[in-house]
Design an enzyme around this catalytic site. Structure first.
Site, PDB file in Angstrom:
ATOM      1  N   ASP A  67       0.919  -1.158  -0.148  1.00 28.60           N
ATOM      2  CA  ASP A  67       0.009   0.050  -0.053  1.00 28.60           C
ATOM      3  C   ASP A  67       0.720   1.268  -0.124  1.00 28.60           C
ATOM      4  OD1 ASP A  67       1.036  -0.506   2.561  1.00 28.60           O
ATOM      5  OD2 ASP A  67      -1.000  -0.652   3.477  1.00 28.60           O
ATOM      6  N   ASN A 136      -7.456  -2.536  14.111  1.00 23.23           N
ATOM      7  CA  ASN A 136      -9.048  -2.961  13.669  1.00 23.23           C
ATOM      8  C   ASN A 136      -9.213  -4.391  12.956  1.00 23.23           C
ATOM      9  OD1 ASN A 136      -8.020  -2.031  11.510  1.00 23.23           O
ATOM     10  ND2 ASN A 136      -9.341  -0.202  11.146  1.00 23.23           N
ATOM     11  N   HIS A 138      -7.355  -4.848  10.163  1.00 26.87           N
ATOM     12  CA  HIS A 138      -7.112  -4.477   8.582  1.00 26.87           C
ATOM     13  C   HIS A 138      -5.484  -5.000   8.223  1.00 26.87           C
ATOM     14  CE1 HIS A 138      -4.798  -0.345   9.469  1.00 26.87           C
ATOM     15  NE2 HIS A 138      -4.016  -1.050   9.169  1.00 26.87           N
ATOM     16  N   GLU A 143      -9.485  -1.683   5.111  1.00 21.54           N
ATOM     17  CA  GLU A 143     -10.286  -1.569   6.298  1.00 21.54           C
ATOM     18  C   GLU A 143     -11.434  -2.441   6.632  1.00 21.54           C
ATOM     19  OE1 GLU A 143      -8.711   0.196   8.314  1.00 21.54           O
ATOM     20  OE2 GLU A 143      -8.707   2.356   8.002  1.00 21.54           O
TER      21      GLU A 143
HETATM   22  C1  GLP Z   1      -0.621   0.452   8.706  1.00 24.53           C
HETATM   23  C2  GLP Z   1      -0.181  -0.283   7.408  1.00 24.53           C
HETATM   24  C3  GLP Z   1      -0.234  -1.877   7.601  1.00 24.53           C
HETATM   25  C4  GLP Z   1       0.159  -2.333   8.845  1.00 24.53           C
HETATM   26  C5  GLP Z   1      -0.517  -1.556   9.977  1.00 24.53           C
HETATM   27  C6  GLP Z   1      -0.068  -1.864  11.509  1.00 24.53           C
HETATM   28  O1  GLP Z   1      -1.635   0.975   8.614  1.00 24.53           O
HETATM   29  N1  GLP Z   1      -0.810   0.081   6.089  1.00 24.53           N
HETATM   30  O2  GLP Z   1       0.241  -2.627   6.558  1.00 24.53           O
HETATM   31  O3  GLP Z   1       0.076  -3.707   9.073  1.00 24.53           O
HETATM   32  O4  GLP Z   1      -0.384  -0.190   9.822  1.00 24.53           O
HETATM   33  O5  GLP Z   1       1.223  -0.979  11.440  1.00 24.53           O
HETATM   34  P1  GLP Z   1       2.033  -1.351  12.885  1.00 24.53           P
HETATM   35  O6  GLP Z   1       2.773  -2.507  12.366  1.00 24.53           O
HETATM   36  O7  GLP Z   1       2.888   0.126  12.983  1.00 24.53           O
HETATM   37  O8  GLP Z   1       1.241  -1.484  14.149  1.00 24.53           O
END
Ligand code: GLP
Length: 241
Positions: A67, A136, A138, A143
């Site tokens: 992404d 959440n 995702h 989402e």
């Molecule tokens: C972001 C990314 C995800 C990631 C998520 C969790 O929103 N788009 O790909 O898995 O955050 O991030 P973190 O590892 O910083 O908790």
């Protein structure tokens, strides 16, 4: 799903790096799906170490990131382009031409989504997809929703995701509200998936993704249907399992 609970973030990261390294060793021209966020940071660190210490060769590897934010140029410190370059790409012998991230500055986001999806298919699909998980539930930027979005698409970020990611920005008002993300089908078509979860703030999402029903309200729950998923969970994130 094969679920492994490990004692800490270091062990999670070493295990994840070894899975990626093993994939490249077995298939040097692997197509990797890569994730950003804080969770895979130490995995990238260990991959760089394996590259330096053991000569793991990335020269034939192709990468596709999950992404990117819409509206952030590559040079912006909060773009996923910047993150990947800073934390991984520039430290190993990847071929620049084989690195792919969605272009968040594309004139037409829809055309960019189509082109990104096509590029993945043209490379024969993803061999190994690395995923983190949002609080959440995702994956990528898919989402919680009423339905699973299949292919690479534009996402309107939820307020809780904006709040969770605000820690990387000077002010929450600077967090982009839109992103381009691989779809659920794009992710599910990967031959192998590694899902990483670290920290007690992920415990509920992990529980719902792994132990409860499959629902687009918890996008990661779809992974229960994938044939080859390894879930690596640090103890804090595994506390409800
Ligand atoms: C972001 C990314 C995800 C990631 C998520 C969790 O929103 N788009 O790909 O898995 O955050 O991030 P973190 O590892 O910083 O908790």
């Amino acid at each position: 799903m094969r679920v492994f609970i490990v004692k800490d973030y270091e062990e999670l990261s070493v295990q994840a790096a070894q899975i990626v390294a093993g994939q490249i060793y077995v298939k040097p021209n692997s197509v990797l799906g890569l994730a950003t966020g804080s969770t895979p940071l130490l995995m990238y660190h260990h991959l760089i170490r394996i590259y330096k210490e053991y000569g793991l060769d990335f020269s034939e590897v192709t990468t596709f990131n999950l992404d990117e934010y819409v509206g952030l140029p590559e040079a912006d410190k909060n773009s996923y382009h910047y993150y990947m370059n800073d934390n991984f790409f520039r430290h190993v012998n990847l071929d620049q031409k084989k690195i792919h991230l969605p272009d968040g500055m594309a004139a037409s986001v829809d055309a960019e989504c189509l082109a990104y999806e096509k590029a993945i298919q043209n490379c024969g699909g993803i061999d190994l997809q690395v995923l983190g998980i949002g609080q959440n539930g995702h994956i990528g930027f898919n989402e919680p929703d009423e339905k699973f979005e299949a292919y690479t698409h534009e996402v309107k970020l939820k307020q809780d995701t904006i709040e969770a990611n605000a820690r990387f920005f000077a002010d929450i008002s600077e967090v982009p509200t839109r992103a381009i993300s691989m779809g659920i089908k794009t992710i599910m078509q990967a031959k192998k998936v590694v899902l990483l979860a670290n920290g007690s703030n992920k415990a509920e999402a992990v529980y719902r993704a792994v132990c409860e029903g499959i629902t687009p309200e918890i996008p990661a729950s779809i992974l229960q249907l994938h044939q080859d998923v390894i879930v690596i969970i640090e103890e804090g994130a595994a506390q409800y399992l």
